[in-house]
Structures are given as structure tokens and as C-alpha cells.
Design an enzyme around this catalytic site. Sequence first.
Site, PDB file in Angstrom:
ATOM      1  N   GLU A 153     -18.598  52.836 -50.782  1.00  0.00           N
ATOM      2  CA  GLU A 153     -19.063  51.904 -51.823  1.00  0.00           C
ATOM      3  C   GLU A 153     -20.542  52.144 -52.058  1.00  0.00           C
ATOM      4  OE1 GLU A 153     -18.398  47.774 -51.052  1.00  0.00           O
ATOM      5  OE2 GLU A 153     -16.261  48.031 -50.692  1.00  0.00           O
ATOM      6  N   GLU A 189     -24.502  38.288 -52.142  1.00  0.00           N
ATOM      7  CA  GLU A 189     -25.106  38.939 -50.978  1.00  0.00           C
ATOM      8  C   GLU A 189     -25.957  37.997 -50.136  1.00  0.00           C
ATOM      9  OE1 GLU A 189     -23.717  41.615 -50.810  1.00  0.00           O
ATOM     10  OE2 GLU A 189     -23.419  42.339 -52.847  1.00  0.00           O
TER      11      GLU A 189
END
Length: 259
Positions: free
Chosen positions: A44, A55
Site C-alpha cells: 500500500e 490516521e
Amino acid sequence: MSKIKTAFANGKAFIPFVTCGDPSLEVTEEIVYAMADAGADLIELGIPFSDPTAEGPVIQEANVRALSAGTTTDKIFDMVRRIRQKTDIPMVFMTYANVVYSYGSERFIRTAAEIGMDGLILPDVPFEEKAEFDPLCRQYGIDLVSLIAPTSHDRIRMIAKEASGFVYCVSSLGVTGVRSSITTDIGAMVKLVKETQDIPCAVGFGISTPEQAAKMAAQSDGAIVGSAIVKICAKYGKDCVPHVKEYVKSMKDAVRNAN
């Protein structure tokens, strides 16, 4: 067969994540080769964004460092072109809807396909809004990877029905980051997906140790690790590549032995 599916063809997959441009795109490119050498099955690539809502602090700070270093989507595309001359490991972009929008959705997805990317993960795009991106992804042969969370029990079947590539099982609520333990019943989530469609399921969010990776891979088709790798990049900066390689190898070994 989608190239992403091939990542799961040889047993349990290990899927590492790296933020492009942290500490520099030159180092990111070296990290990709090192991860591939260490046994990663799919990689990724995070395209940095100024407000990455899914995040935790580790990846947020990496986004800030990458953007401060002048990382742009075009420069990342150029890096992928270089990578594709040396390795055909399956790769997906992970970024936010705004990054794709501001570039121009069709232009972004078309370019991603042209340079050899295999998929796209947009954690801030809920299932109900994926129609803005999914038809373009299908048109250009890119898998738009769906995420399922522990809360979306009744939605899991609905999401799984239309999923492509693999299903990203979010192991715990909240943001990305290292966790000491994961208590979600991953097996039950995976079972619901598989009852709906025969598609690989990989687990991410909170996995950092080989033990956790093995445990998650035993209940699914693979483990995804981001924050723990980004921490290594933050700690060692431009000298991080051998440390990332060693870590990825230890995680792949753990996942390989999960059953």
C-alpha cells in the site's frame, strides 16, 4: 484474475503500508524494493494529505513530513513508473477523496491504471458514496478496495457483495495506530464476507507485532501493517530501509506460519 487476487494466491498475505515521500521519494522507492525482497505480497502506497481523518498521530506526522518535503501526486506517479520497471508486485494507493478530486477523479484513476497500479483505497469514502469513484475504477481496471468495520454488521454483506480486489477488515474502531490488543471478532466479519462473495479479506489497523499478525492472518487471508512501519521510517529517516526490510521479513514469516 485481478492482480490483487494473485497476492493471496500463495497462502496468507502480508501487506505493508508506507507513506510516500517520508523521508523522501527516493527512500520510498528503495523501501518498496526492500519490502518486495522481504516477502511482501502487496504494498500500500500512501499519498499524503493534509487532513488524513482515519490516521493516528504516527501516520499524520508522516503526512506532514512528506508534504513539507515537497511530495506531490505527480511525483509519486513518476516514482511508480520507475518502480514498475523493476518489480510487478501488486500495489494499491491509499489516500483520501480530496486528493483524487483535486487531481481530477478520471485523470487520477486513468493515470494510476496507466502506470501499473492495481487498486485504490479511500478510507473516507463510505459505501454509499463510492459511486463517484467505482465506475471510473471499473472502467480503467483498478480495484476500489472496500473497508468493513466492526460496527457495520448488517452492512458487511451489502459491502461485500460489490467489493473488488480484497476486503479491508478494520480490526478496531478509531484511527490507525499500534494497539496492545485487538478484541474484535475478526473471524465473524470474514465469515460474513465469504458467505456473500469469495473474495480475500485482510485485516488492518493496530497490528504491530508478529504475534498479532499471525493471530489476525489465522482468522483471515492476510495482515496489513502501516503505523509500525511508518514509525521505523520516522526513527531512522534516510537510513530506514534495512530496518524496514528486516521488520517486513519477520512479519511475513509470522503470517506465513499462521493457520
